[in-house]
Design a protein around this motif. Structure first.
Motif, PDB file in Angstrom:
ATOM      1  N   LYS A 101       0.968  51.487 -42.003  1.00  0.00           N
ATOM      2  CA  LYS A 101       1.226  52.461 -43.064  1.00  0.00           C
ATOM      3  C   LYS A 101       0.692  51.967 -44.405  1.00  0.00           C
ATOM      4  O   LYS A 101       0.080  52.716 -45.171  1.00  0.00           O
ATOM      5  N   GLN A 102       0.918  50.690 -44.705  1.00  0.00           N
ATOM      6  CA  GLN A 102       0.427  50.124 -45.965  1.00  0.00           C
ATOM      7  C   GLN A 102      -1.096  50.112 -45.999  1.00  0.00           C
ATOM      8  O   GLN A 102      -1.706  50.330 -47.048  1.00  0.00           O
ATOM      9  N   GLU A 153      -2.244  53.553 -46.965  1.00  0.00           N
ATOM     10  CA  GLU A 153      -2.055  53.795 -48.395  1.00  0.00           C
ATOM     11  C   GLU A 153      -3.112  53.057 -49.214  1.00  0.00           C
ATOM     12  O   GLU A 153      -3.651  53.596 -50.187  1.00  0.00           O
ATOM     13  N   ARG A 160      -6.484  48.457 -55.684  1.00  0.00           N
ATOM     14  CA  ARG A 160      -5.922  48.069 -54.383  1.00  0.00           C
ATOM     15  C   ARG A 160      -5.152  46.754 -54.488  1.00  0.00           C
ATOM     16  O   ARG A 160      -4.098  46.594 -53.880  1.00  0.00           O
TER      17      ARG A 160
END
Length: 811
Positions: free
Chosen positions: A751-752, A755, A765
């Motif tokens: 998930k990270q 993103e 980032r």
């Protein structure tokens, strides 16, 4: 080490052999403007100062030419360039009184006798002059230092061998200190020592040489050998951030130890918080030290060695310091003595209180100012208005010594460095301390106007980003002031350990400002180096409370007024014109009633150290909740021997001093040398194992599952769950060469990763990764965990399946 252009070149007394007296740090700063103008930044848009006949330039520059630092020190002064004769007071001043600029009482908090008492007891033993010289340099009387133990100078700590080693070490050290202009060879060291101790001579000589205790400095015999490796070996590349005293001496020592170095400096000049301003006009000129200015204790001081090598005479700062009331009258000597005694008794009571508190409750700390005020009230000290002004003057002097308000100082540890203070006189250097800086910077590869934005370190080396360029090395030495670290001006990747970040926040970084004024002639007299002025308002007790006369060493009639404590903070909000006018009011209030005319100044310079983007203050102090241990934590290297730290705020024994900065640079050069030797001792088999691990990891990332910018990702092939773990690699490139890169890693969720891939630009980032996700990047060694190894095994198994792994490219 890589860069796209070449470095720029910007335009005694007897040996320090015996311990005596006290020392204190003096740091000062500078800035520029015009006395005829009222605007700090734009003189051309300002109006003339009212009721001022002077047309002298006043400086208040916030550019890279202004900086403070710790203080340091001259016999035959340069010829006074003024044609006017010196004039002294036409009436007797106050009785001569000696004043210590720093009155400190340190008591060990564990109930044992203080280090100072132990040291005095040790010195009371029948030790010879060689042992005294060693003590003055910082060695214990009859034991080894931590550095010596780490260097394995003897086979067994304690016993006869250690005792003989100490005698040999002291002899070598004393022999070189007796003639610091000559290079001491190992054969010379052997001449007067029995042959059976040859092994100890080799050990002691090597230790003293590698750690910079002998054969250092700027004499002709020292400079040439220091420009090449002492044993012909090449040990790697070091990037040094900062061209102050710590950075410069570290660079010179590292070259001698076999390293290639490059020094990155944000200013257009070397020196950092050591800055000498050449002031001139109407046929007069003088050199004003706007930053570090006083050699605080000449015995054992390495800067005293430099002065001797350069043939610079040392001028002792005389202790006589008359005080004047706000109306210009001299302070009554009896009242003066009584208040000074009371002030010292208050400090004594605070010492006893903190001893009792620590014995009862561990880790208790309160502001020193709070404790002193409580005892003052209870004991009815300084209730008379004049006595209170005198007490405030002593408090201002304490705030000057520590660069901070009494309310910020730790009652428990504010004077923790007291036992280590170097003895001997406090001295001025004629012509300013820039003499040291110019000589130390000579022949070094220094890149000026390179403000460092980022330091990235890992098992593959380091990358330093500065001024739009990337500099790659094996190790990096960061020597920036504590104020810069507190400000967070430099990004560290990975982030510094929490332990070090906490120490950075706990330690204090204070402020001292100055007004340097060049007059056409000396009107205050040549028999004193300091005089003081009392203030009626306690909150302004540090405003121009102390004046230094530099006439004997600067080449002209130069006075420097100090601004300490709360007044130093308010001072930066005043225009330079207002500040100089206030100084002149004080001086005329003192001397005009005596029939002495205070002339209009030729030139004036005001400092603004708190606004200096390369310092954000003057020097460090122990704040409430901090301790001397925090200096040691700041000095610790991180990143498995890749990132090192130096500077006065990393020196527990000599913080807030120029010699403290100097010695920290020598210390870290030795630490870097030791780390390089440690790496060279790694067995070939172990090196092959490490290289094989890195190669295997790189092969996996030859075909990443996802790439965006400098980020590459390997997903868990056994799960599409958003919470499943992924291996992230960030590649930091150095220059245009593919080989010049540094790879760091992290284990994050799928998930990270998604993103991160949706964010544009590597900088954003990195911010998301560090600040929002709280993830720290690590080198290959940092990936040694069961979770990582298990993930890598699953990836390898999946890759062995011909149906494994889709690759996705994201721009």
């Amino acid at each position: 080490m890589e860069a796209t252009d070449t470095p720029q070149d910007p335009s005694d007394t007897n040996p320090d052999d015996v311990v005596s007296g006290d020392s204190s740090p003096d740091t000062d700063a500078t800035i520029s403007e015009n006395l005829a103008h009222d605007s700090r930044d734009s003189p051309e848009n300002a109006s003339s100062a009212p009721q001022t006949t002077v047309e002298a330039p006043i400086s208040d520059s916030l550019d890279d030419s202004s900086d403070p630092v710790p203080e340091d020190t001259a016999d035959e002064p340069p010829q006074n360039l003024s044609n006017r004769p010196e004039r002294g007071p036409t009436e007797p001043g106050p009785p001569a009184r000696k004043r210590r600029r720093r009155k400190k009482f340190f008591t060990e908090l564990n109930g044992s006798p203080s280090l100072a008492k132990i040291r005095r007891a040790d010195l009371a033993k029948e030790v010879d002059i060689e042992a005294l010289i060693a003590v003055s340099v910082g060695f214990p009387v009859d034991s080894l230092t931590e550095e010596e133990i780490e260097a394995n100078v003897v086979a067994t700590v304690g016993g006869t061998e250690q005792a003989n080693y100490i005698v040999v070490r002291n002899h070598i050290l004393a022999r070189w200190r007796s003639n610091v202009s000559a290079w001491l060879t190992r054969d010379h060291a052997l001449e007067s020592i029995r042959s059976e101790h040859k092994g100890l001579v080799d050990s002691a000589y090597r230790f003293l040489l590698e750690h910079g205790y002998i054969n250092f400095g700027l004499g002709p015999a020292m400079k040439e050998p220091k420009l090449r490796s002492f044993d012909g070996a090449e040990r790697g590349n070091v990037v040094i951030v900062g061209a102050g005293l710590a950075g410069l001496i570290a660079a010179r020592q590292l070259v001698f130890l076999g390293f290639k170095v490059v020094v990155l400096e944000g200013r257009a000049r070397p020196g950092g918080r050591v800055k000498t301003k050449k002031m001139s006009g109407d046929g007069a000129e003088a050199a004003a030290d706007l930053g570090g200015s006083v050699l605080t204790g000449i015995n054992g001081n390495p800067l005293g060695v430099l002065a001797r090598q350069l043939g610079l005479p040392l001028h002792k700062v005389r202790d006589i310091c008359p005080l004047y009331l706000p109306d210009g009258k001299a302070v009554d000597s009896e009242i003066d003595s009584r208040v000074e005694v009371s002030f010292n008794k208050l400090l004594d009571r605070v010492c006893k209180l903190r001893q009792a508190m620590i014995e009862e409750v561990k880790s208790v700390d309160v502001p020193l100012g709070t404790a002193l005020e409580a005892f003052r009230r209870v004991n009815g000290v300084a209730e008379d208005p004049q006595e209170r002004m005198l007490l405030d003057w002593h408090l201002a002097n304490l705030e000057y010594a520590n660069a901070s308000l009494m309310s910020n100082l730790s009652m428990a540890y504010w004077d923790q460095d007291d036992p280590y203070e170097m003895g001997g006189d406090h001295c001025f250097i004629p012509g300013g301390n820039e003499t040291f800086i110019r000589a130390l910077a000579e022949d070094l590869p220094i890149f000026y106007k390179r403000t460092v934005e980022s330091i990235r370190y890992g098992t593959d080396g380091v990358l330093v980003y500065a001024g739009g360029q990337e500099f790659r090395g094996d190790m990096v030495l960061c020597t920036v002031p504590l104020g810069v670290l507190k400000k967070g001006s430099i990004e560290f990747v990975p982030e510094l350990p929490q332990r070090k970040r906490d120490a950075i926040q706990r330690l204090g970084f204070g402020l001292l400002n100055k007004v340097a004024i060049l007059f056409p002639y000396n009107f205050w007299g040549g028999d004193i180096d300091t005089f003081g002025h009392l203030s009626e308002a306690p909150s302004m007790r540090g405003e121009f409370f102390l004046f230094y006369s530099y006439s004997s060493v600067s080449g002209g009639a130069l006075l420097v007024a100090l601004v300490a404590g709360d007044a130093a903070v308010r001072f930066e909000l005043m225009s330079p014109v207002e500040s100089v006018k206030r100084v002149l009011e004080i001086l005329r209030g003192i001397f005009n009633p005596k029939g002495i005319v205070v002339p209009d100044p030729i030139q004036a310079v005001c400092t603004r150290w708190g606004r200096d983007n390369f310092a954000y203050g003057s020097y460090s102090y122990v704040a409430v909740g901090s301790s001397g241990d925090d200096y040691d934590i700041l000095a610790e290297s991180v990143g498995d021997g890749r990132l090192f730290f130096a500077g006065e705020a990393t020196n527990k024994q000599y913080p807030a001093t120029m010699h403290g900065a100097f010695l920290s640079g020598m210390r870290e050069a030795a630490n870097i040398f030791r780390e390089a030797k440690r790496r060279s001792l790694i067995s070939p088999n172990k090196l092959n194992d490490v290289n094989e691990e890195v190669d295997n990891l790189n092969k996996l990332f030859d075909a990443p599952d996802l790439t965006f910018g400098s980020f590459s990702v390997l997903f868990d092939p056994g799960s599409n769950d958003l919470d499943s773990k992924s291996l992230l690699r960030v590649k930091f490139r150095g220059g245009k060469l593919e080989l010049a890169c540094l790879c760091l890693y992290a284990l994050i969720s799928r998930k990270q990763v998604i993103e991160l891939s949706g964010v544009g630009g590597d900088d954003d980032r990195m911010r998301m990764l560090n600040h929002e996700f709280g993830v720290r990047l690590v080198g290959r060694k940092g990936l040694l965990s069961d979770a990582v190894e298990s993930l890598m095994t699953r990836i390898r198994l999946a890759r062995s399946n011909p149906n494994g792994g889709n690759q996705i490219q994201v721009k």
